[in-house]
Each structure stands twice: as C-alpha cells, then as structure tokens.
Design a protein around this motif. Structure first.
Motif, PDB file in Angstrom:
ATOM      1  N   HIS A  45     -11.136  48.866  55.559  1.00 49.83           N
ATOM      2  CA  HIS A  45     -11.452  49.092  56.980  1.00 49.83           C
ATOM      3  C   HIS A  45     -12.460  50.219  57.134  1.00 49.83           C
ATOM      4  CE1 HIS A  45      -9.310  52.965  57.898  1.00 49.83           C
ATOM      5  NE2 HIS A  45      -8.639  52.636  56.817  1.00 49.83           N
ATOM      6  N   LYS A  70      -8.017  44.458  50.988  1.00 51.95           N
ATOM      7  CA  LYS A  70      -8.076  44.890  52.395  1.00 51.95           C
ATOM      8  C   LYS A  70      -8.911  46.164  52.475  1.00 51.95           C
ATOM      9  CE  LYS A  70      -6.740  44.187  55.925  1.00 51.95           C
ATOM     10  NZ  LYS A  70      -5.713  44.202  56.927  1.00 51.95           N
ATOM     11  N   ASN A  99     -19.418  47.965  60.675  1.00 49.77           N
ATOM     12  CA  ASN A  99     -18.318  48.553  59.897  1.00 49.77           C
ATOM     13  C   ASN A  99     -18.142  47.777  58.591  1.00 49.77           C
ATOM     14  OD1 ASN A  99     -17.528  50.616  61.722  1.00 49.77           O
ATOM     15  ND2 ASN A  99     -16.428  49.122  62.968  1.00 49.77           N
ATOM     16  N   ARG A 102     -10.752  51.711  61.172  1.00 49.04           N
ATOM     17  CA  ARG A 102      -9.669  50.764  61.508  1.00 49.04           C
ATOM     18  C   ARG A 102     -10.167  49.446  62.068  1.00 49.04           C
ATOM     19  NH1 ARG A 102      -4.662  52.134  61.183  1.00 49.04           N
ATOM     20  NH2 ARG A 102      -4.030  50.977  63.035  1.00 49.04           N
ATOM     21  N   ASN A 103     -11.383  49.131  61.838  1.00 44.44           N
ATOM     22  CA  ASN A 103     -11.890  47.749  62.023  1.00 44.44           C
ATOM     23  C   ASN A 103     -11.704  47.151  60.648  1.00 44.44           C
ATOM     24  OD1 ASN A 103     -15.228  46.453  62.784  1.00 44.44           O
ATOM     25  ND2 ASN A 103     -13.284  45.480  63.159  1.00 44.44           N
ATOM     26  N   ASP A 104     -10.701  46.250  60.533  1.00 46.41           N
ATOM     27  CA  ASP A 104     -10.244  45.896  59.183  1.00 46.41           C
ATOM     28  C   ASP A 104     -10.639  44.486  58.773  1.00 46.41           C
ATOM     29  OD1 ASP A 104      -8.388  44.852  61.102  1.00 46.41           O
ATOM     30  OD2 ASP A 104      -6.904  44.604  59.518  1.00 46.41           O
ATOM     31  N   GLY A 148      -6.532  40.591  59.603  1.00 41.17           N
ATOM     32  CA  GLY A 148      -7.805  41.317  59.660  1.00 41.17           C
ATOM     33  C   GLY A 148      -8.599  40.932  60.891  1.00 41.17           C
ATOM     34  N   THR A 181     -10.898  45.378  69.375  1.00 41.00           N
ATOM     35  CA  THR A 181     -10.737  45.982  68.046  1.00 41.00           C
ATOM     36  C   THR A 181     -10.744  47.506  68.205  1.00 41.00           C
ATOM     37  OG1 THR A 181     -13.127  45.972  67.693  1.00 41.00           O
ATOM     38  CG2 THR A 181     -11.894  44.074  66.848  1.00 41.00           C
TER      39      THR A 181
END
Ligand SMILES: N[C@H](CCC[C@H](N)C(=O)O)C(=O)O
Length: 306
Positions: free
Chosen positions: A9, A7, A88, A12-14, A44, A241
């Motif tokens: 990000h 995981k 991102n 916080r765009n994961d 996600g 998002t």
C-alpha cells in the motif's frame, strides 16, 4: 490455479500485486474482482500485475516512448476495470520491483504504463519527511492538463458535482493526469467530514469515461512555504479510498489553478491514509510518498466446491 500474491500500500491505498514476468496470468475482470474482494478474496483497492513489457500488449506505446521501460505496470481497479495510471500504485510497484530484484533501488526505475513511461526514484533517507520508517519514492507523473481549457480557468471550473449529504456551491475543475479527475473545493473541514462518499458523486456534464472525484479543502501555506490541502476521494472503479496518488496530483493542480500565478509549486496533500507531496513544475507534476509491502502468500483459488 495457484498465484503468488503480495499485498502492498501507499498511504493505505492498497493493492494485490502479482509477479507475472512472462505474462502467463490471464487477469480477467472476474479474477480481479475475486482477488480484490475484501470479504471473499485477498482484498485491495486494485490489482497490479508486473510484467515484462515485451510480454505485455498494452506496453507498446510506452516502449516506443522509451525502449528502456522494460517492465509494465498492469493496473486494474477493484471492479475489474482498467485504468491508465495509479500514482500510489507506481510507488508500491517500485518497492515490489526492489523486493523481486528487478531494480536495485538506485537511479531510476523506468516503468511502462498505459499512460506512458513513468520514472521513479527512491528518496534518500535524509529527504524522507516522515518518521514512520517507510521508504519514500518520487514519481515523475508526467504532464497534467485541464480538459476544460482556458474557459475552465476563467470560470473556476467546467463541471458541477453533487455529493450526498452536502451542498456544493462551487464549480468543479476537470484535471487529467493520465487518468480523469474532477476536483471540487469545499468550504471547510466540517463539510469534508460530512460528505457521504458511500455513493459516487454525480458529475455534470458526465465525463465520457467516468472520473475520480476529489473533495478538497485548501489549508493555506505552511512554514516551509509549501501549500497544504486536505482531501477525500471517490475513485472510479473502486469507491472511497484512503488515498489516491493521481487524485492528490489533480487536487494540487486544481488548488494551484484557483490560487493563481503566485501559488506554491510544492503541496502537502493530507488524505485519510497519510500525507503525500506533490510538486507542480510547469506543465508536469511529481508525486512523492511512502510505499510498503506487508504480506505475501501463495493462494490457490477459486477453491473448487466439493
Ligand atoms: N481509480 C483510478 C485508478 C487508481 C488511481 C489511484 N489509486 C492512484 O493512486 O492514482 C482510475 O480509475 O482512474
């Protein structure tokens, strides 16, 4: 099937990241949705597979552009759809490539994507503007374009956007940064907070391949002479998002277009998940921001029901 997932990000765009050097994973839309599901899956905004370009059909155009683009970023939206580019996501892939040892963090990481080659460099610590300790990366995001052409600039926009819970008075501007965006300015931060993005804004005329919609409020210039703006985004294939890298680029291009020739080159874009920096240099745009890897695990699934 057992997958090794990581995981990561960026503001916080994961994303759920898969190390698939040899292209062995059949990443179907159904598998993407299962992995991205925040209730029954890993969770996600998107799923990203890192593949050797030689093992990725969709890397051919980027490889032709630069044979040095040895690794391909296979980005998918949470709904299983394919998108050309993820700003991102490129930064998070750079952090992932460092963790995997396919890049040592020096010089440039040259990535193949469906939108062409993207070059990433890790910012030296003295250039990192935030104190939270996360490494920052800058991505050369390539050329930007206004599909509505000069008329869109003259008219302030080429589309109308309607957003639940809001009266939108101004026209919106279509901006292409490898993927499609529709940027609209709101009157104030109150309106930005009031917008209901649980549903996709309606865009007219309807963009042929959908669009990512950014609601922006310009905040003027800071003491550093850079522009500042705040935005929320409803992403194509995802929903709202906390951040969108290509959206931040599109927002900076749009606000700079509306502000005219003397507008700053550099913009700090505040998104719910943090702040990124966009530099509009002539017809090209660069995006800088943090990227963090948070967890990794081997996941076996879908689990067969007894
Ligand atoms: N939803 C976007 C792709 C992800 C973009 C966003 N996550 C970014 O950081 O640029 C699209 O369908 O074009």
């Amino acid at each position: 099937m057992t997958l090794h997932v990581t995981k990561g990000h960026g503001t916080r765009n994961d994303f759920v990241l898969l190390d698939d050097a040899d292209g062995a994973v059949d990443l179907t839309p159904a598998l993407v949705r299962a992995l991205a599901d925040r209730r029954s899956g890993v969770g996600g905004d998107g799923v990203i597979r890192l593949v050797r370009s030689a093992a990725a059909d969709d890397a051919a155009a980027a490889l032709a552009e630069d044979p040095g683009a040895a690794w391909f970023m296979d980005y998918r939206n949470a709904d299983g759809s394919v998108a050309e580019m993820c700003g991102n996501g490129v930064r998070v892939v750079a952090a992932f490539a460092e963790r995997l040892g396919v890049w040592d963090g020096s010089g440039e990481l040259v990535l193949a994507t469906r939108a062409g080659v993207r070059r990433v460099r890790r910012l030296p610590s003295h250039e990192v503007p935030a104190e939270d300790g996360a490494p920052w990366y800058e991505v050369e995001m390539g050329a930007w374009d206004l599909p509505g052409g000069p008329a869109a600039v003259d008219d302030g926009g080429d589309a109308q956007v309607s957003v639940a819970g809001l009266e939108v008075a101004r026209p919106a501007l279509s901006v292409d940064v490898g993927n499609p965006h529709t940027v609209v300015a709101l009157a104030d931060l109150g309106s930005l907070a009031q917008a209901d993005l649980t549903r996709a804004p309606l865009v007219a005329p309807a963009p042929p391949h959908g669009t990512n919609v950014e609601l922006v409020v310009p905040l003027g210039e800071g003491p550093d002479g850079a522009g500042r703006l705040r935005m929320r985004v409803h992403e194509r294939g995802v929903g709202e998002t906390e951040s969108c890298g290509t959206g931040a680029c599109a927002a900076a291009v749009a606000v700079r277009t509306w502000a005219g020739a003397h507008a700053p080159e550099t913009w700090w874009v505040e998104v719910p998940g943090g702040t990124v920096r966009v530099r509009v240099v002539g017809g090209r745009v660069l995006l800088a921001g943090p990227a963090e890897l948070t967890f990794e695990a081997d996941v076996a699934g879908p689990v067969a029901t007894r």
